[in-house]
Design an enzyme around this catalytic site. Structure first.
Site, PDB file in Angstrom:
ATOM      1  N   SER A 256       0.961  -1.383  -0.103  1.00 46.89           N
ATOM      2  CA  SER A 256       0.084   0.160   0.011  1.00 46.89           C
ATOM      3  C   SER A 256       0.181   1.451  -0.278  1.00 46.89           C
ATOM      4  O   SER A 256       1.929   1.434  -0.129  1.00 46.89           O
ATOM      5  CB  SER A 256      -0.761  -0.067   1.135  1.00 46.89           C
ATOM      6  OG  SER A 256      -0.002   0.320   2.608  1.00 46.89           O
ATOM      7  N   LYS A 257       0.313   2.052  -0.259  1.00 52.49           N
ATOM      8  CA  LYS A 257       1.160   3.561  -0.012  1.00 52.49           C
ATOM      9  C   LYS A 257       2.048   3.685   1.085  1.00 52.49           C
ATOM     10  O   LYS A 257       2.891   4.210   1.297  1.00 52.49           O
ATOM     11  CB  LYS A 257      -0.210   4.946  -0.283  1.00 52.49           C
ATOM     12  CG  LYS A 257      -0.768   5.209  -1.524  1.00 52.49           C
ATOM     13  CD  LYS A 257      -1.609   6.213  -0.423  1.00 52.49           C
ATOM     14  CE  LYS A 257      -2.414   6.510  -2.757  1.00 52.49           C
ATOM     15  NZ  LYS A 257      -3.245   7.578  -2.823  1.00 52.49           N
ATOM     16  N   ARG A 258       2.226   3.164   2.492  1.00 53.81           N
ATOM     17  CA  ARG A 258       2.630   3.628   3.485  1.00 53.81           C
ATOM     18  C   ARG A 258       3.973   2.345   3.206  1.00 53.81           C
ATOM     19  O   ARG A 258       4.840   2.630   3.953  1.00 53.81           O
ATOM     20  CB  ARG A 258       1.975   2.636   4.308  1.00 53.81           C
ATOM     21  CG  ARG A 258       1.599   0.916   5.326  1.00 53.81           C
ATOM     22  CD  ARG A 258       0.232   0.943   5.926  1.00 53.81           C
ATOM     23  NE  ARG A 258       0.141  -0.038   6.209  1.00 53.81           N
ATOM     24  CZ  ARG A 258       0.509  -0.906   6.591  1.00 53.81           C
ATOM     25  NH1 ARG A 258       2.219  -1.160   6.835  1.00 53.81           N
ATOM     26  NH2 ARG A 258       0.648  -2.539   6.449  1.00 53.81           N
TER      27      ARG A 258
END
Length: 477
Positions: A256-258
């Protein structure tokens, strides 16, 4: 090996965001499978989610695929015999197929409100049961259903699912996966706004577009029994299925973006090369012997779905950087210059182009990503920079270093012509004259000229900096 003449696969993204790494890998595997089997690769845009689908997302997906070089044989901007290739342009087609199901009593109108459905989910949660539609409207008589229709009550269409039995999914990667029909429910095939749901539209489109193999992420595995039951209801033969395991971050959570950039275009903007991304994404869950580096042609030659692993792949940016560095190193100087120049011009406005090209050439082999050119080249463009503490202690604070640097400065000042050959002669001549190791001149000189313990070859650095900057910086000790 799939039939060489008939293979037709599709990548069917929903345009609700960018093309992420997982989607790009799905597209790549479909593209490789088509090319390996002399088949057809189709791009279909599944844009029936009217609240989230955007034209910007469509463009982002097309741009990402084009950057990766995954050209489609049929689809948007290309056309084909089985279009339209946007689902919102196929609504009349879906209506025909829903009518078939309704006439054969294989689908029914459901008038349950969102509040009623929410209450059903609440009760299921209290009982610690999986949320499942209770088939209330399935039990309505034809007369009751027609009366509600005439009253104008909003409805959805649900598929009348077999209440018993087992639906078998023959997966090319996972083998046979069985689903008990009783744990499934009468899923919605047409929403209240008249738009089809994913499962229904995908089945209709895959059949009409003559798709032979559906290769997609394993997050769709739970959809597959529903789709197979739809094929059976229509009396159709389903395509072959292959579900690819998810891509995880280093912490084993779903990517994910994290975990950093997940958009393909973000990687382009960060200075990655498309051939490096294709090579890396292909190896995320697939392999051939112990080979790490593959050209596009090699991937097409050896790719098979059966070699895709069953377990999740882990996204490793260190490995991606290693691959990207390999491709940069093996790219032409002209190409690297074209890619690096915008970054230099943005970071160091007004830079002389000829000088910048010399800098790029000097650093070409040290780049992991194109954007690395900015931090690596700082000392070439800025006269004021801090000297690394390690470099200062290790090379500049030693007794006698100042005197050696003064002599080097004097020698270089007299060097004519001031080119790489004479620069090297000057360094080596001074070492011989002073009867010291060449490193005792090179290391402190590097510290003064770059502020660092590492750089390209010192003769290249001095050559690019030129006499004026070199003399000035050597005088700073």
């Amino acid at each position: 090996m799939a039939n060489q003449e008939l293979v037709r696969v599709r990548f069917a993204p929903s345009p609700t965001g960018y093309l992420h790494i997982g989607g790009a890998r799905t597209a790549l595997y479909n593209w490789l499978f088509a090319k390996a089997n002399k088949g057809t690769f189709i791009l279909r845009i599944e844009d029936t989610d009217r609240t989230r689908s955007t034209e910007e997302a469509v463009k982002a997906i097309l741009d990402g695929l084009e950057w990766l070089g995954l050209n489609w044989d049929e689809g948007p901007d290309v056309g084909g015999d089985f279009g339209p290739y946007f689902q919102t342009e196929r609504l009349d087609i879906y209506r025909e197929w829903t009518e078939k199901l309704l006439k054969e009593n294989k689908a029914y109108h459901c008038f349950c409100t969102t509040e009623e459905l929410a209450e059903q989910r609440r009760i299921a949660a209290e009982r610690k049961e999986a949320p499942k539609y209770n088939a209330k409207c399935r039990k309505l008589s034809k007369a009751e259903s027609e009366k509600l229709l005439k009253s104008g009550k909003p409805y959805v269409l649900r598929f009348r699912l077999p209440e018993t039995g087992v639906t078998k999914v023959h997966d090319l990667i996972r083998g046979e996966v069985n689903f008990e029909n009783e744990v499934l429910d009468d899923f919605v095939i047409v929403k209240s706004d008249g738009f089809p749901t994913y499962n229904f539209a995908a089945v209709v489109d895959d059949h009409l577009m003559r798709i032979t193999h559906v290769i997609r992420g394993d997050d769709h595995l739970s959809n597959t029994p529903r789709q197979i039951l739809l094929y059976q209801a229509f009396g159709l033969m389903p395509p072959k299925f292959a579900h690819i395991p998810m891509i995880m971050g280093p912490d084993k959570a779903r990517l994910s973006k994290r975990h950093g950039a997940t958009s393909v275009i973000d990687y382009k903007l960060l200075g990655y090369l498309p051939e490096a991304m294709v090579n890396y994404i292909a190896r995320l869950g697939w392999g051939y012997k112990d080979q790490e580096i593959f050209s596009r042609e090699e991937l097409i030659k050896v790719f098979t779905v059966e070699k895709v692993q069953k377990t999740s792949a882990v996204f490793d940016v260190t490995k991606l950087n290693w691959l990207n560095a390999h491709y940069i190193k093996n790219s032409s100087f002209d190409r690297v210059t074209e890619l690096a120049m915008p970054f230099i011009e943005q970071a160091y406005p007004g830079t002389d182009k000829v000088y910048a090209e010399k800098v790029i050439k000097c650093l070409h082999d040290r780049l992991k990503t194109i954007i690395d050119i900015v931090p690596l080249s700082e000392y070439f463009f800025k006269d004021s920079f801090a000297i690394d503490a390690e470099a200062k202690i290790k090379y500049l604070d030693k007794p006698g270093v100042s005197e050696v640097m003064v002599k080097l400065k004097e020698k270089l000042d007299k060097a004519k012509p001031f080119d790489k050959e004479n620069i090297e002669k000057t360094f080596k001549g001074l070492a011989e004259e002073l009867n010291i190791k060449l490193g005792e001149i090179i290391h402190p000189a590097r510290a003064l000229l770059t502020g660092r313990t590492e750089s390209p070859g010192i003769y290249d650095v001095v050559d690019v900096l030129g006499k004026e900057k070199t003399i000035k910086r050597l005088s700073a000790i």
